[in-house]
Design an enzyme around this catalytic site. Structure first.
Site, PDB file in Angstrom:
ATOM      1  N   GLY A   1     -12.703   4.146  11.164  1.00 21.56           N
ATOM      2  CA  GLY A   1     -12.114   2.513  10.384  1.00 21.56           C
ATOM      3  C   GLY A   1     -12.530   1.753  10.740  1.00 21.56           C
ATOM      4  O   GLY A   1     -11.789   0.798   9.907  1.00 21.56           O
TER       5      GLY A   1
ATOM      6  N   SER B   1      -7.848  -8.550  14.103  1.00 21.88           N
ATOM      7  CA  SER B   1      -8.145  -9.587  13.095  1.00 21.88           C
ATOM      8  C   SER B   1      -7.558 -10.657  14.158  1.00 21.88           C
ATOM      9  O   SER B   1      -9.300 -11.816  13.696  1.00 21.88           O
ATOM     10  CB  SER B   1      -6.652  -9.476  12.192  1.00 21.88           C
ATOM     11  OG  SER B   1      -7.054  -8.725  12.108  1.00 21.88           O
TER      12      SER B   1
ATOM     13  N   LYS C   1       2.826  -5.253   3.867  1.00 23.44           N
ATOM     14  CA  LYS C   1       1.805  -5.743   2.102  1.00 23.44           C
ATOM     15  C   LYS C   1       3.136  -5.528   1.051  1.00 23.44           C
ATOM     16  O   LYS C   1       2.723  -5.768  -0.017  1.00 23.44           O
ATOM     17  CB  LYS C   1       0.981  -4.117   2.620  1.00 23.44           C
ATOM     18  CG  LYS C   1       0.189  -3.943   4.023  1.00 23.44           C
ATOM     19  CD  LYS C   1      -1.077  -3.332   3.168  1.00 23.44           C
ATOM     20  CE  LYS C   1      -1.542  -3.450   4.770  1.00 23.44           C
ATOM     21  NZ  LYS C   1      -3.064  -2.485   4.537  1.00 23.44           N
TER      22      LYS C   1
ATOM     23  N   THR D   1      -0.554  -6.794   7.501  1.00 23.58           N
ATOM     24  CA  THR D   1      -0.215  -5.664   8.497  1.00 23.58           C
ATOM     25  C   THR D   1       1.005  -4.604   8.114  1.00 23.58           C
ATOM     26  O   THR D   1       1.608  -5.595   7.228  1.00 23.58           O
ATOM     27  CB  THR D   1      -1.554  -5.448   9.368  1.00 23.58           C
ATOM     28  OG1 THR D   1      -1.674  -3.724   9.904  1.00 23.58           O
ATOM     29  CG2 THR D   1      -0.005  -6.222  10.487  1.00 23.58           C
TER      30      THR D   1
ATOM     31  N   GLY E   1      -2.476  12.084   3.510  1.00 26.27           N
ATOM     32  CA  GLY E   1      -2.097  11.479   3.489  1.00 26.27           C
ATOM     33  C   GLY E   1      -1.613  10.416   1.945  1.00 26.27           C
ATOM     34  O   GLY E   1      -2.047  10.166   1.383  1.00 26.27           O
TER      35      GLY E   1
END
Length: 272
Positions: A232, A18, A66, A62, A124
């Site tokens: 991703g 990030s 969250k 992250t 998942g």
């Protein structure tokens, strides 16, 4: 001159890309904003937020923060409300929470000419799977097959599917697989599934969107033969674009000045 500070928090956090993304964007935008990373545990989170002074404009969150970010907020956007998690906080007199992962998934798939889907499989059942479920609903999905090691952990996804009007089925990874347009894997990075499990999922799974991106290709992507395997990194990029919109405008849908150049710089930072 007053400082404008932002950061990404998580535990662990050293791997986060990030800071690269945000620094590239702020340079193009001509903003002298500081963006750092900080390791913060769940137990530390609420106190750490309360300890921030008024130089702080926002936070990227992250795992495992969250859920805590969602809870601490005074207001939440629609995607945060639906998923029960937030990855972005806009700070000020009040705290506003957002989930930009949903839009990040949609934007990343649109780049790969995937703007509409009917039937989808999710591998998942955690927080990212919830964001993926909302994303594919927005893309037109009507049926979603959830695969989890422990199907009982998918109860929140079932409830979310009912709210969204999406038919959800839940089973273990090794149950027979029907044909779907798209498979989204939200498994932890480094997860390796047995070939006997991957082969039928791949044969009937269409394109694979794997939220994992380091290392790439993932073990799942290397074994996937049913269609293109998509990393991703696109989700990481586009959820960050929406975060920057929030930090600048307070609105994840309000485009940035010269956004094409901003996104190009962010993408170049990732590739470098």
């Amino acid at each position: 001159m007053s400082r404008t500070r932002l950061a990404v928090w998580g535990d662990p956090i050293a791997h986060s890309k990030s800071p690269l993304l945000h620094a590239a964007a702020y340079e193009v935008l001509g903003l002298d904003w500081e963006y750092e990373r900080r390791q913060v545990t769940e137990a530390e989170f609420a106190g750490a937020v309360r300890g921030l002074d008024d130089s702080w404009r926002g936070l990227s969150l992250t795992m495992p923060l969250k859920d805590e970010a969602f809870r601490i907020a005074d207001s939440r956007d629609a995607h945060a409300e639906l998923t029960g998690v937030a990855n972005t906080l806009l700070l000020g007199a009040s705290i506003a929470a957002f989930n930009t992962d949903v839009g990040g998934i949609i934007d990343a798939l649109a780049e790969k000419d995937l703007s509409g889907v009917g039937e989808v499989r999710l591998l998942g059942a955690g927080a990212t799977a919830a964001s993926a479920l909302v994303a594919v609903k927005d893309m037109g999905a009507t049926r979603v097959d959830v695969r989890a090691r422990r199907p009982e952990r998918a109860s929140a996804l079932i409830a979310l599917g009912e709210r969204l009007g999406v038919t959800i089925t839940v089973s273990t990874f090794d149950e027979p697989a029907s044909s779907v347009d798209l498979t989204i894997a939200s498994l932890p990075g480094g997860t390796v599934l047995d070939e006997s499990i991957v082969r039928p999922l791949s044969d009937e799974g269409g394109k694979l969107f794997d939220v994992a991106y380091s290392p790439w290709p993932s073990a799942l992507a290397m074994a996937w033969t049913g269609g293109e395997a998509i990393a991703g990194l696109g989700m990481l990029l586009h959820q960050a674009v929406r975060q920057i919109r929030i930090f600048l405008h307070g609105d994840p849908s309000a485009e940035l000045p010269d956004e094409i150049a901003v996104v190009a710089a962010m993408r170049a930072a990732l590739q470098a």
